[in-house]
Motif scaffolding. Structure first.
Motif, short mmCIF file in Angstrom:
data_model
loop_
_atom_site.label_atom_id
_atom_site.label_comp_id
_atom_site.label_asym_id
_atom_site.label_seq_id
_atom_site.Cartn_x
_atom_site.Cartn_y
_atom_site.Cartn_z
N ILE A 1 -56.50 -6.24 -5.45
CA ILE A 1 -55.45 -7.15 -5.15
C ILE A 1 -56.61 -9.02 -5.21
O ILE A 1 -57.49 -9.37 -4.27
N PRO A 2 -55.69 -9.84 -5.64
CA PRO A 2 -56.49 -11.14 -6.18
C PRO A 2 -55.99 -12.29 -4.68
O PRO A 2 -55.24 -11.60 -4.22
N SER A 3 -57.16 -13.05 -3.87
CA SER A 3 -56.24 -13.73 -2.42
C SER A 3 -55.59 -14.48 -2.41
O SER A 3 -54.52 -14.75 -1.96
N SER A 4 -54.20 -14.71 -3.92
CA SER A 4 -53.46 -15.01 -3.76
C SER A 4 -52.41 -14.37 -3.10
O SER A 4 -51.36 -14.52 -3.47
N TYR A 5 -52.74 -12.50 -2.60
CA TYR A 5 -51.88 -12.37 -2.23
C TYR A 5 -52.41 -12.25 -0.62
O TYR A 5 -53.37 -11.99 -0.49
N GLU A 6 -51.05 -11.62 -0.04
CA GLU A 6 -51.17 -10.87 1.22
C GLU A 6 -50.60 -10.11 1.15
O GLU A 6 -49.97 -9.02 0.44
N VAL A 7 -51.74 -8.93 1.88
CA VAL A 7 -51.34 -7.63 2.53
C VAL A 7 -51.44 -7.35 4.16
O VAL A 7 -52.12 -7.86 5.00
N LEU A 8 -49.93 -6.96 4.21
CA LEU A 8 -49.36 -7.02 5.36
C LEU A 8 -49.37 -4.95 5.64
O LEU A 8 -49.00 -4.63 4.91
N PHE A 9 -49.36 -5.00 6.80
CA PHE A 9 -48.98 -3.68 7.50
C PHE A 9 -47.75 -3.39 8.89
O PHE A 9 -47.64 -4.37 9.66
N LEU A 10 -46.96 -3.11 7.68
CA LEU A 10 -45.24 -3.02 8.62
C LEU A 10 -44.57 -1.63 9.23
O LEU A 10 -45.57 -0.63 8.44
N GLN A 11 -43.60 -1.30 9.23
CA GLN A 11 -43.14 0.02 9.99
C GLN A 11 -41.62 -0.28 9.24
O GLN A 11 -41.46 -1.40 8.71
N GLY A 12 -41.08 0.85 9.74
CA GLY A 12 -39.64 1.10 9.41
C GLY A 12 -39.70 1.89 7.97
O GLY A 12 -38.61 2.07 7.30
N GLY A 13 -40.81 1.62 7.27
CA GLY A 13 -40.92 2.77 5.93
C GLY A 13 -39.98 1.97 4.68
O GLY A 13 -39.80 0.57 4.73
N ALA A 14 -40.08 2.16 3.68
CA ALA A 14 -39.40 1.70 2.56
C ALA A 14 -37.97 1.04 2.52
O ALA A 14 -37.76 0.49 2.23
N SER A 15 -37.46 2.12 3.33
CA SER A 15 -35.84 1.74 3.32
C SER A 15 -36.42 0.95 4.46
O SER A 15 -34.68 -0.29 3.64
N LEU A 16 -36.27 -0.54 5.56
CA LEU A 16 -36.90 -1.21 5.80
C LEU A 16 -36.50 -2.23 4.36
O LEU A 16 -36.53 -3.32 4.72
N GLN A 17 -36.73 -2.08 3.79
CA GLN A 17 -37.82 -2.92 2.58
C GLN A 17 -36.65 -2.80 1.73
O GLN A 17 -36.65 -4.84 1.47
N PHE A 18 -35.73 -2.22 1.85
CA PHE A 18 -34.51 -1.99 1.07
C PHE A 18 -33.59 -3.90 1.53
O PHE A 18 -33.00 -4.12 0.62
N THR B 1 -45.83 1.04 6.06
CA THR B 1 -45.66 0.75 5.38
C THR B 1 -46.43 -0.71 4.76
O THR B 1 -46.86 -1.70 5.40
N VAL B 2 -46.85 -0.13 3.70
CA VAL B 2 -47.38 -1.62 2.95
C VAL B 2 -46.90 -2.51 2.31
O VAL B 2 -45.74 -2.06 1.51
#
Length: 360
Positions: A63-80, A203-204
């Motif tokens: 992953i290049p430095s031009s991306y952020e890596v985030l740790f969230l909750q809620g599963g993929a369903s929240l990402q919908f 969730t990543v």
């Protein structure tokens, strides 16, 4: 203790090495006298875990430095919901390729938030394949959304769509870390951890920094804005610390296996064993997915009738196999063979399949 022959689709089995390491430190992590889930998320001991997980993920996925890596909750369903909330505007449209139930759910959530457009779909083919042709991408496309692997139907993208003008968003919950990918082809990737990355609970999200400007909306709830997590290193509130610790252990395990190329080769070998058992069965077992789109993560198949399928599943359970039932929406059988699935277990399942066929 004998470990279960766990073919569950998710939450899925974790590497035994990871569980043993976690167990060793369960009551006393690094001499703190506390378990990981008892540590303050502001403590040096936990922050080291947090940072190491991010570093390892960057290294493994390049992953290049031009991306952020985030740790969230809620599963993929929240990402919908979070994807369209952060990326859609009144002047733009979310484009979706439908390849199964999860991409449908993502599209349904996006429709509640803004304009959407179906760029391609294999629904009329019972989701047995990945669409060969993207019919159209709307001129005002905010992004193109795909689901890289379809756990219910057993199909997988082996070649990703490319359109430099439209950001590509991918739900990779069920095949992230299973093979090398060209990170630069994607603008946002999200993944629930409970299949290849670790336990449920974290969730990543991997997002291009350029896209973060779109979510800089003061009207968005704080916890639904990607910028909140980016600005605070995913420590704005208490993160799922135990899940992130186990994620770190899984990533360390992946490095010891030889990285993504080694994992991909192992996953191909496992999938080939089961697909060979299906294809050499003289149609006793029939795969659900078209051969060219078969998943390396979820092998789906049916038997001649439901009575025979029920007998197969009953005998499989007596032999110690867990989680071989197909999803309730389509029935049949499904073997989920994510990264942590030992090759030995796959051989044992293939042998059982051949024995059951010969005795039926």
């Amino acid at each position: 203790m004998n470990r279960a022959l766990n073919f569950n689709a998710g939450p899925a089995m974790l590497p035994e090495e990871v569980l043993l390491e976690a167990n060793k430190n369960w009551l006393n992590f690094n001499g703190t006298g506390m378990a990981v889930m008892e540590l303050s998320h502001r403590s040096n001991e936990y922050e080291e875990v947090h940072e190491k997980a991010q570093v390892l993920l960057r290294e493994l996925l390049s992953i290049p430095s031009s991306y952020e890596v985030l740790f969230l909750q809620g599963g993929a369903s929240l990402q919908f919901s979070m994807v369209p909330m952060n990326l859609l505007t009144k002047e733009s449209t979310g484009n979706y390729i439908l390849t199964g139930a999860w991409s449908e759910k993502a599209w349904e959530e996006a429709k509640k938030i803004g304009q959407t457009f179906i760029s391609a779909s294999s629904k009329e083919q019972e989701y047995k394949s990945i669409p060969n042709i993207i019919n159209e991408i709307s001129e005002d496309a905010a992004y193109l959304h795909i689901t890289s692997n379809n756990t219910i139907y057993g199909t997988q993208w082996h070649h990703f769509p490319s359109n430099e003008k439209v950001p590509l968003v991918a739900d990779m919950s069920s095949d992230i870390l299973s093979r090398p990918i060209s990170m630069e082809n994607f603008d946002l990737i999200y993944a629930g951890a409970q299949k290849n990355l670790g336990p449920s609970g974290v969730t990543v999200v991997i997002i291009k920094k350029e896209l973060l400007a779109r979510s800089n909306n003061s009207l968005l709830p704080t916890m639904l804005n990607y910028n909140t997590y980016a600005k605070h290193n995913s420590l704005y509130n208490t993160p799922p610390t135990l899940s992130i610790y186990l994620l770190k252990l899984v990533l360390e395990w992946a490095v010891r296996q030889g990285g993504l190329e080694a994992l991909e080769n192992k996953n191909k070998e496992k999938a080939n064993i089961l697909y060979d058992a299906i294809d050499s069965s003289s149609h006793f077992y029939v795969g659900h997915a078209d051969k060219k789109n078969r998943s390396k993560m979820n092998v789906t198949f049916n038997l001649d009738n439901q009575e025979l399928a029920n007998r197969f599943l009953h005998q499989a359970k007596e032999e110690g196999f867990i989680g071989l039932n197909g999803h309730r929406s389509i029935g049949g059988c499904r073997a989920s063979i994510y990264n942590a699935m030992p090759l030995e277990y796959v051989h044992r399942l293939a042998e059982f399949m051949k024995k059951f066929r010969n005795l039926s």
